[in-house]
Design a protein around this motif. Structure first.
Motif, PDB file in Angstrom:
ATOM      1  N   ARG A   1       0.835  -1.210   0.000  1.00 44.38           N
ATOM      2  CA  ARG A   1       0.000   0.000   0.000  1.00 44.38           C
ATOM      3  C   ARG A   1       0.869   1.259   0.000  1.00 44.38           C
ATOM      4  O   ARG A   1       0.566   2.243  -0.680  1.00 44.38           O
ATOM      5  CB  ARG A   1      -0.921   0.005   1.220  1.00 44.38           C
ATOM      6  N   ALA A   2       1.965   1.227   0.754  1.00 45.34           N
ATOM      7  CA  ALA A   2       2.881   2.371   0.764  1.00 45.34           C
ATOM      8  C   ALA A   2       3.531   2.548  -0.601  1.00 45.34           C
ATOM      9  O   ALA A   2       3.725   3.680  -1.065  1.00 45.34           O
ATOM     10  CB  ALA A   2       3.940   2.169   1.844  1.00 45.34           C
ATOM     11  N   THR A   3       3.844   1.431  -1.264  1.00 45.89           N
ATOM     12  CA  THR A   3       4.426   1.505  -2.602  1.00 45.89           C
ATOM     13  C   THR A   3       3.476   2.199  -3.570  1.00 45.89           C
ATOM     14  O   THR A   3       3.897   3.003  -4.405  1.00 45.89           O
ATOM     15  CB  THR A   3       4.759   0.099  -3.114  1.00 45.89           C
ATOM     16  N   GLY A   4       2.179   1.887  -3.462  1.00 45.76           N
ATOM     17  CA  GLY A   4       1.198   2.543  -4.315  1.00 45.76           C
ATOM     18  C   GLY A   4       1.164   4.049  -4.096  1.00 45.76           C
ATOM     19  O   GLY A   4       1.076   4.828  -5.052  1.00 45.76           O
ATOM     20  N   LEU A   5       1.241   4.471  -2.837  1.00 45.94           N
ATOM     21  CA  LEU A   5       1.250   5.902  -2.539  1.00 45.94           C
ATOM     22  C   LEU A   5       2.499   6.581  -3.111  1.00 45.94           C
ATOM     23  O   LEU A   5       2.424   7.673  -3.677  1.00 45.94           O
ATOM     24  CB  LEU A   5       1.181   6.122  -1.027  1.00 45.94           C
ATOM     25  N   LEU A   6       3.649   5.921  -2.943  1.00 46.26           N
ATOM     26  CA  LEU A   6       4.890   6.488  -3.472  1.00 46.26           C
ATOM     27  C   LEU A   6       4.849   6.576  -4.996  1.00 46.26           C
ATOM     28  O   LEU A   6       5.295   7.562  -5.576  1.00 46.26           O
ATOM     29  CB  LEU A   6       6.081   5.632  -3.031  1.00 46.26           C
ATOM     30  N   ARG A   7       4.309   5.544  -5.634  1.00 42.80           N
ATOM     31  CA  ARG A   7       4.260   5.563  -7.092  1.00 42.80           C
ATOM     32  C   ARG A   7       3.333   6.651  -7.605  1.00 42.80           C
ATOM     33  O   ARG A   7       3.625   7.305  -8.624  1.00 42.80           O
ATOM     34  CB  ARG A   7       3.807   4.188  -7.614  1.00 42.80           C
ATOM     35  N   ASN A   8       2.215   6.863  -6.911  1.00 42.62           N
ATOM     36  CA  ASN A   8       1.321   7.954  -7.302  1.00 42.62           C
ATOM     37  C   ASN A   8       2.029   9.298  -7.196  1.00 42.62           C
ATOM     38  O   ASN A   8       1.863  10.176  -8.050  1.00 42.62           O
ATOM     39  CB  ASN A   8       0.067   7.943  -6.432  1.00 42.62           C
ATOM     40  N   ALA A   9       2.818   9.475  -6.117  1.00 44.04           N
ATOM     41  CA  ALA A   9       3.569  10.723  -5.952  1.00 44.04           C
ATOM     42  C   ALA A   9       4.599  10.880  -7.067  1.00 44.04           C
ATOM     43  O   ALA A   9       4.775  11.975  -7.616  1.00 44.04           O
ATOM     44  CB  ALA A   9       4.248  10.746  -4.585  1.00 44.04           C
ATOM     45  N   GLU A  10       5.277   9.790  -7.426  1.00 42.76           N
ATOM     46  CA  GLU A  10       6.264   9.862  -8.508  1.00 42.76           C
ATOM     47  C   GLU A  10       5.598  10.205  -9.839  1.00 42.76           C
ATOM     48  O   GLU A  10       6.135  10.999 -10.620  1.00 42.76           O
ATOM     49  CB  GLU A  10       6.992   8.522  -8.623  1.00 42.76           C
TER      50      GLU A  10
ATOM     51  N   ARG B   1       1.537  -0.739 -10.812  1.00 40.13           N
ATOM     52  CA  ARG B   1       2.463  -1.588 -10.061  1.00 40.13           C
ATOM     53  C   ARG B   1       1.854  -2.065  -8.752  1.00 40.13           C
ATOM     54  O   ARG B   1       2.076  -3.205  -8.327  1.00 40.13           O
ATOM     55  CB  ARG B   1       3.750  -0.802  -9.774  1.00 40.13           C
ATOM     56  N   ALA B   2       1.047  -1.215  -8.112  1.00 40.37           N
ATOM     57  CA  ALA B   2       0.417  -1.608  -6.849  1.00 40.37           C
ATOM     58  C   ALA B   2      -0.501  -2.813  -7.033  1.00 40.37           C
ATOM     59  O   ALA B   2      -0.604  -3.666  -6.147  1.00 40.37           O
ATOM     60  CB  ALA B   2      -0.362  -0.426  -6.259  1.00 40.37           C
ATOM     61  N   ASP B   3      -1.171  -2.903  -8.195  1.00 43.55           N
ATOM     62  CA  ASP B   3      -2.031  -4.056  -8.459  1.00 43.55           C
ATOM     63  C   ASP B   3      -1.216  -5.337  -8.591  1.00 43.55           C
ATOM     64  O   ASP B   3      -1.608  -6.399  -8.089  1.00 43.55           O
ATOM     65  CB  ASP B   3      -2.839  -3.831  -9.739  1.00 43.55           C
ATOM     66  N   VAL B   4      -0.077  -5.240  -9.272  1.00 49.17           N
ATOM     67  CA  VAL B   4       0.786  -6.414  -9.430  1.00 49.17           C
ATOM     68  C   VAL B   4       1.283  -6.889  -8.068  1.00 49.17           C
ATOM     69  O   VAL B   4       1.287  -8.092  -7.775  1.00 49.17           O
ATOM     70  CB  VAL B   4       1.971  -6.085 -10.357  1.00 49.17           C
ATOM     71  N   LEU B   5       1.676  -5.954  -7.217  1.00 57.51           N
ATOM     72  CA  LEU B   5       2.130  -6.325  -5.878  1.00 57.51           C
ATOM     73  C   LEU B   5       0.987  -6.928  -5.069  1.00 57.51           C
ATOM     74  O   LEU B   5       1.194  -7.876  -4.295  1.00 57.51           O
ATOM     75  CB  LEU B   5       2.698  -5.098  -5.154  1.00 57.51           C
ATOM     76  N   GLY B   6      -0.229  -6.400  -5.251  1.00 51.55           N
ATOM     77  CA  GLY B   6      -1.386  -6.962  -4.564  1.00 51.55           C
ATOM     78  C   GLY B   6      -1.640  -8.399  -4.974  1.00 51.55           C
ATOM     79  O   GLY B   6      -1.949  -9.261  -4.130  1.00 51.55           O
TER      80      GLY B   6
END
Length: 388
Positions: free
Chosen positions: A263-272, A285-290
């Protein structure tokens, strides 16, 4: 300063590339950079400009601008060090009239913005006719082009327009003067990006707290979401290793931690993506990790269920069925249920911790089956999500 402000990083992106976002938002056709000469950092900016479909020029002094800017051109001048949201800049400069954006001097000069008079400071962005560039020839060769053009524009009748107070809050419309300024703005910028999103479950709250605590440092270093995503995959590999070693409870705990990291990765990716002006891909990417977390949950659930019951071996296909059905019901219920129920249903960390407790008590198999049935009943009986 020894290091140009244009190459200080905010959210993993140089200030020059953030300013390129302003040029793109204003539909500019060319980017002219005042610099002493080429450098690796400037070459990176040139590649970004040309990849966006704009032409790029480097000039060594203000007087050379006249060779590139004609009287019929319209010029957007952005001062080195200005950090602002491109959408805000485009809205304020909308139209064709000459306009100099200004700030009330309520601390703006102390922040590094140039004073215009006793009550005003230049906001560092303006729209002016290209004909004014010719007047730079009357000034010394080492003059500050942005400062000189600001005064030339005001003397020529350009309108002074205030940047609204609400756009001067948090990380909006700041002057970056040093690495310390960039880090401070980066933290405020990240907090602003995360302010509006929902954080219903404990996992989301922990993920957001982690990003607010460490996200700016990760973003500043570059490839923050990539490193965080790698951490999730390593956590899933560790969970699988623990599961196959018979350590089911620790495996589920690691999966719960991995979900928070996902979930934190998804937030970071959105910021990027926001910082780099990149659209979301078809499969984030967050979906793949999920999905990786889901597969790990199923596998650990399968290997954690007792293979022999009352002295009778349980076939593998029977042990696979319940965990797979549970995960399918998690996806289905989260799509059908509304609001907070949907959020909690798709919280893999809560599910993993529930299964960890069940495994510790020796009831993993029955809890998996009960949870799958409970989700099916909830999806049937509880009020469904309203269609848009």
């Amino acid at each position: 300063m020894a290091y140009p402000r244009a190459f200080l990083r905010i959210a993993g992106t140089t200030l020059a590339q953030h300013q390129l976002g302003m040029a793109l938002a204003l539909d500019c056709q060319r980017v002219i950079c005042l610099a002493r000469g080429p450098s690796p950092e400037l070459n990176a900016v040139q590649r970004a400009v040309e990849a966006a479909g704009l032409r790029f020029h480097i000039v060594a002094g203000p007087q050379q601008l006249s060779a590139l800017v004609t009287a019929t051109d319209e010029l957007i001048v952005i001062t080195e060090g200005v950090f602002a949201e491109p959408g805000d800049v485009a809205e304020l400069l909308e139209g064709t009239r000459p306009v100099v954006l200004a700030l009330p001097d309520d601390g703006a000069v102390a922040e590094g913005f140039e004073r215009l008079d006793i009550n005003h400071a230049a906001a560092g962005v303006m729209r002016i006719p290209g004909s004014l560039v010719e007047r730079l020839h009357d000034l010394p060769a080492d003059c500050d082009a942005a400062s000189a053009l600001t005064r030339i524009a005001l003397q020529s009748g350009a309108q002074m327009q205030y940047v609204p107070a609400e756009e001067r809050t948090a990380a909006n419309w700041r002057m970056v003067r040093s690495e310390a300024d960039a880090l401070m703005i980066e933290t405020d910028w990240l907090r602003l990006r995360l302010a509006g999103g929902p954080a219903v479950t404990l996992s989301d709250r922990l993920a957001r707290a982690g990003v607010l605590s460490f996200g700016s440092s990760l973003l500043h270093g570059g490839n923050a979401s990539g490193m965080a995503g790698l951490g999730v995959m390593l956590a899933m590999a560790l969970a699988l290793a623990l599961g196959f070693a018979g350590l089911t409870v620790p495996a589920f705990v690691v999966i719960a931690l991995g979900w928070v990291m996902a979930r934190a990765t998804g937030l970071l990716r959105n910021a990027e993506r926001h910082a780099h002006r990149v659209l979301a891909p078809a499969i984030p990417r967050a979906d793949v990790l999920g999905w990786a977390v889901d597969v790990t949950l199923v596998i650990v659930g399968v290997v954690g269920v007792t293979a022999v019951e009352d002295g009778v071996p349980i076939p593998l296909e029977y042990r696979i069925f319940a965990p797979v059905m549970l995960m399918l019901m998690v996806h289905l219920a989260s799509r059908l249920l509304a609001g907070r129920l949907a959020a909690w249903t798709c919280d893999r960390a809560a599910l993993a911790l529930l299964l960890a407790v069940a495994a510790a008590l020796g009831y993993l198999g029955i809890v998996i089956r009960i949870a799958a049935v409970a989700l099916a009943i909830a999806a049937v009986l509880l009020p469904p999500r309203r269609s848009a």
